[in-house]
Design a protein around this motif. Structure first.
Motif, mmCIF file in Angstrom:
data_model
loop_
_atom_site.group_PDB
_atom_site.id
_atom_site.type_symbol
_atom_site.label_atom_id
_atom_site.label_comp_id
_atom_site.label_asym_id
_atom_site.label_seq_id
_atom_site.Cartn_x
_atom_site.Cartn_y
_atom_site.Cartn_z
ATOM 1 N N SER A 96 0.835 -1.200 0.000
ATOM 2 C CA SER A 96 0.000 0.000 0.000
ATOM 3 C C SER A 96 0.867 1.246 0.000
ATOM 4 N N ARG A 290 -2.583 -7.451 2.915
ATOM 5 C CA ARG A 290 -3.622 -6.410 2.929
ATOM 6 C C ARG A 290 -4.224 -6.268 4.335
ATOM 7 N N LYS A 291 -4.536 -7.405 4.948
ATOM 8 C CA LYS A 291 -5.152 -7.370 6.267
ATOM 9 C C LYS A 291 -4.213 -6.752 7.303
ATOM 10 N N GLU A 293 -1.664 -4.644 6.823
ATOM 11 C CA GLU A 293 -1.495 -3.205 6.593
ATOM 12 C C GLU A 293 -2.615 -2.410 7.246
ATOM 13 N N HIS A 294 -3.854 -2.825 7.012
ATOM 14 C CA HIS A 294 -4.994 -2.076 7.541
ATOM 15 C C HIS A 294 -5.114 -2.216 9.054
ATOM 16 N N ARG A 295 -4.855 -3.403 9.579
ATOM 17 C CA ARG A 295 -5.017 -3.587 11.021
ATOM 18 C C ARG A 295 -3.972 -2.812 11.808
ATOM 19 N N ARG A 642 -6.935 -1.574 -4.580
ATOM 20 C CA ARG A 642 -8.247 -1.970 -4.073
ATOM 21 C C ARG A 642 -9.392 -1.734 -5.037
ATOM 22 N N ASP A 665 -10.965 -6.936 -1.680
ATOM 23 C CA ASP A 665 -10.329 -6.886 -0.363
ATOM 24 C C ASP A 665 -9.003 -7.634 -0.294
ATOM 25 N N CYS A 729 -11.983 1.571 0.785
ATOM 26 C CA CYS A 729 -11.518 1.517 2.173
ATOM 27 C C CYS A 729 -12.545 0.840 3.065
ATOM 28 N N ASN A 732 -12.448 -2.827 2.891
ATOM 29 C CA ASN A 732 -11.241 -3.404 3.477
ATOM 30 C C ASN A 732 -11.111 -3.165 4.973
ATOM 31 N N VAL A 733 -11.779 -2.154 5.504
ATOM 32 C CA VAL A 733 -11.618 -1.784 6.918
ATOM 33 C C VAL A 733 -12.997 -1.781 7.576
ATOM 34 N N THR A 764 -4.887 8.828 6.370
ATOM 35 C CA THR A 764 -4.441 7.431 6.368
ATOM 36 C C THR A 764 -3.668 7.042 7.610
#
Length: 832
Positions: A96, A290-291, A293-295, A642, A665, A729, A732-733, A764
């Motif tokens: 990302s 991906r998971k 990065e967002h968490r 995404r 996602d 977003c 994904n979040v 972000t």
């Protein structure tokens, strides 16, 4: 022969810490390679060594401290040159935007603290492609030049090997493409490969009429410059002049080119294509990336807010450790899915550590906030579970559910609580309509149902809802929108979607608001592609269009029929593989969400989902890290983040422009041929197959189950009009909820963490400053529209207005001292 043209000889060791070996072997090889480079310096006083990758230096610091001190001395001398400024050499398409920022943030600060320097040259000589927003990220991370090698001339023609690379915001870095190789290998017929390669490099320099770089040293599994290599260069110096073949560094080369006064062409695009198959290999590691990065970002955001609201002290060092795992796994041979099977077991373990670090931090931060909210009711004296074994409800007073939103705008989304209840209300006592849905458990006769309701949650904040086990609160306000379900069709106020019962394909997707048939043929078609001719990378293959079959033998079944959502399950088959897709339509919001489960058992095949969009003169736009790019609709496989949009002139409906955006996602590869948008779901090549001899010992990727989600967003206008960056977003979040109990508290039942005046600007990152003085907020412009933006952080009582440029990334320092103004810093948190 011009005497002012020289070949800067760059002694380096390309170090793949993981590829055809595991990281433990790479760890040992890095120590041996660095020792070898230090030995060369003792033997040859004019020898200069170049190496990137902060992770490698940290390993040396931890495991061979005496050697690290020796390296520190050589860096001070200028004979050991730090380049890269990133944790490793990552894949340069799949991480990302914020991941690329963290590479620079943690690495450049590490180099400055430990070695007294920061990298001035970006350095990714083996990465497979390079996204078009890198110039801005490099520039704002302290690097104003870049070195790469792939794609080569046979994959992407470039007029010059040296050019000014410009991103959409206008940032530029002077960029050099290595023309032959980053190590000793060369096509020369001479026995002395370094000697022959240097002559080839000098010939190119003469042709281009400016100096070049020539890279030498044993690479991939380390090794670096050998005694024989250096003697070859000294032979060149003796025969052709020491001024023409110089022991040098990328820093010295770019300094010479800037000082030369020459003008170099500007290039405004991304740098593709090499190894197009790598963007869809090994689905698990890509989904975990991906998971994670967002968490990590959510944990950091709420850890910071929890500190401000409650005094909770979370560990920034732990979050950084989580990021280091993620950054290491973004190495191009891991993220690109072309390593050995054992390497991905290691990646799974380290992603798991990062996800757990983030989960523990996030949970503690949220629970500290939720426990500090005033949820006490007058009729409650003390806590007791007399009424229910799960809920702490007493006297039909309801139980608070605190719902958190990590995103920087209000979200309207479905919340599914792990309990069947009778009523739901919001923080103001207004009745909220709910729906009983199947849960993930099968516990006894009745304990298998959850309660779902639609919630509106403030930006980067929370809101309390109340659930009641048996108390009937009465009817909610009459719905504004409608939702209907038929045996093979779903419909709300925005869309009607119909399915072919025998194939499971979308037969019709109709936009009711604009009177547009969105698709020109069947949609969500699972297309099977043959790719027996491909190695793991799919070297030399740029299109995947050899269709051999489509999933069929479908079952279409209505699972849920409102009032808040309707779900149609489509199950189809091919060979030994089964694809299950749950198409979800909501009553109160547009878009078609899809939850997919794939059980895949094919070899040397690829699965794509096809959506032919009913538009003329189609344009395809892909999200890339911290930006977007328009690419040709020529069927070439392309990396993306995404979302992917196809827009053009509609064939019906009377609109000037129309399109369809596909959000995902966990998928990173797609293609568009004409108006046919295809998302790549899975590839199943052999692990680490570089056109080797295939035998019974070969093992294949992505065998078995995987889960993913995607969403269809039909829209009038182009993708900007559909707000797809925010919708992606949201996919994904997801929000997080905590079922609480009764307690006194200092916090209200609703809280907004940030206010951003511009719809096209997304926050972000919100975190403590790395040096401990105050906080950092990062945002970026998503649509290519410059303008003023007003940002407010209520918990800090801070408000400021700034002008943001087209596609610009902005980073702000918010000093702890409220008398000091908010000011802009670069991506490594240094003053501008």
């Amino acid at each position: 022969m011009r005497n002012d043209i020289r070949l800067h000889m760059i002694g380096n060791a390309h170090l793949d810490p993981v590829w055809l070996w595991q990281w433990q072997e790479g760890y040992a090889e890095i120590k041996a390679t660095f020792r070898s480079a230090l030995d060369r310096k003792k033997e040859f006083p004019d020898f200069i060594f170049t190496c990137a990758g902060a992770a490698y230096y940290e390993w040396i610091e931890q495991n061979a401290p005496d050697m690290f001190e020796e390296i520190r001395g050589r860096v001070r001398e200028g004979r050991w040159v730090i380049v890269g400024g990133w944790w490793i050499q990552p894949d340069c398409n799949l991480p990302s935007g914020e991941s690329f920022v963290r590479h620079g943030l943690y690495s450049q600060r590490y180099f400055r603290e430990k070695l007294g320097v920061t990298a001035k040259v970006g350095y990714n000589v083996d990465s497979f492609g390079h996204h078009g927003m890198l110039p801005q990220i490099l520039k704002k991370s302290g690097m104003d030049a870049y070195v790469y090698m792939r794609p080569g001339e046979h994959e992407q023609h470039m007029d010059r090997s040296l050019f000014r690379w410009r991103s959409l915001d206008g940032s530029e870095v002077l960029t050099f493409r290595i023309p032959i190789s980053y190590n000793n290998s060369t096509a020369t017929k001479l026995e002395d490969k370094v000697y022959g390669k240097a002559l080839e490099g000098m010939a190119l320099a003469e042709q281009h009429e400016h100096s070049f770089m020539g890279f030498y040293g044993v690479g991939n599994h380390g090794g670096g410059p050998t005694i024989a290599n250096i003697r070859s260069i000294r032979k060149l110096q003796a025969e052709l002049g020491s001024g023409r073949f110089r022991f040098s560094s990328p820093n010295a080369y770019f300094d010479e080119m800037r000082e030369s006064g020459q003008q170099f062409p500007v290039y405004e695009n991304d740098l593709q294509h090499h190894a197009s198959g790598c963007y869809s290999t090994h689905s698990e590691s890509k989904a975990l990336n991906r998971k994670a990065e967002h968490r990590l970002l959510a944990a950091e955001t709420f850890g910071t807010l929890s500190h401000l609201l409650t005094g909770y002290a979370y560990s920034s060092e732990e979050i950084q450790r989580g990021w280091k795992n993620v950054m290491f796994n973004q190495f191009h041979d891991i993220m690109g899915g072309c390593s050995i099977r054992e390497a991905f077991t290691d990646a799974r373990e380290s992603y798991g550590e990062s996800l757990n670090i983030a989960a523990v931090t996030l949970n503690a931060a949220l629970q500290r906030i939720s426990w500090s909210i005033d949820t006490m009711k007058p009729e409650i004296g003390s806590l007791s579970k007399d009424m229910d074994w799960v809920l702490w409800e007493q006297k039909d007073a309801g139980v608070p559910v605190v719902v958190f939103n990590p995103l920087s705008w209000e979200v309207h989304t479905l919340i599914q609580v792990n309990k069947q209840v009778t009523s739901v209300s919001d923080d103001q006592g207004e009745v909220v309509e709910h729906q009983i849905v199947r849960g993930s458990r099968t516990n006894g006769k009745d304990d298998k149902y959850d309660t779902a309701f639609m919630a509106r949650i403030p930006a980067m904040g929370y809101r309390v809802y109340w659930i009641y086990k048996r108390k009937a609160l009465g009817a909610a306000a009459a719905p504004v929108h409608q939702l209907t379900a038929e045996p093979a069709a779903l419909e709300n106020d925005w869309h009607r979607i119909e399915f072919e019962p025998h194939t499971g394909h979308i037969r019709k997707l109709y936009d009711k608001k604009h009177g547009v048939d969105v698709l020109t043929g069947s949609g969500a078609v699972p297309v099977v592609i043959d790719e027996h001719h491909c190695d793991t990378w799919a070297h030399g293959v740029f299109e995947f269009r050899n269709e051999i079959a489509r999933f069929g033998d479908a079952q279409v079944k209505l699972l849920e029929a409102g009032p808040l959502r309707a779900v149609m399950r489509v199950t189809s088959r091919y060979g030994m593989s089964v694809l299950r897709q749950d198409f979800i339509l909501y009553r109160d919001k547009p878009g078609i969400e899809v939850k997919a489960k794939l059980d895949w058992h094919e070899k040397h095949k690829m699965l794509k989902l096809s959506f032919p969009v009913r538009v003329r003169d189609p344009k395809a736009t892909y999200e890339i890290p911290y930006g977007y790019i328009e690419r040709p609709v020529n069927g070439e496989e392309e990396p993306g983040q995404r979302w992917l949009d196809v827009s053009g002139e509609p064939e019906n409906g009377g609109l000037q422009r129309y399109g369809l955006t596909l959000l995902n996602d966990s998928k990173y590869s797609s293609d568009v041929l004409g108006n046919d948008l295809r998302m790549t779901v899975v590839r199943s090549p052999i692990f680490a197959d570089h056109f080797g001899e295939r035998d019974e010992y070969c093992e294949y990727m992505d065998q078995g189950e995987q889960h993913f989600r995607y969403m269809l967003v039909p829209h009038a206008g182009d993708w900007r009009d559909a707000d797809v960056s925010k919708k992606a977003c949201e996919l994904n979040v997801p929000p997080i909820y905590i079922v609480e109990t009764y307690h006194q508290g200092t916090l209200p039942q609703m809280f907004e963490g940030v206010r951003v005046s511009a719809e096209h600007v997304i926050v972000t990152a919100f975190k403590p400053a790395e040096d401990g003085d105050g906080y950092i907020l990062r945002c970026y412009e998503t649509c290519g529209r410059a303008g003023d933006v007003r940002i407010e952080i209520p918990a800090l009582d801070r408000v400021w207005t700034v002008q943001i440029g087209k596609c610009e990334i902005k980073t702000f320092r918010i000093p702890a001292d409220s008398d000091r103004d908010v000011f802009e810093v670069n991506l490594i948190e240094f003053s501008l």
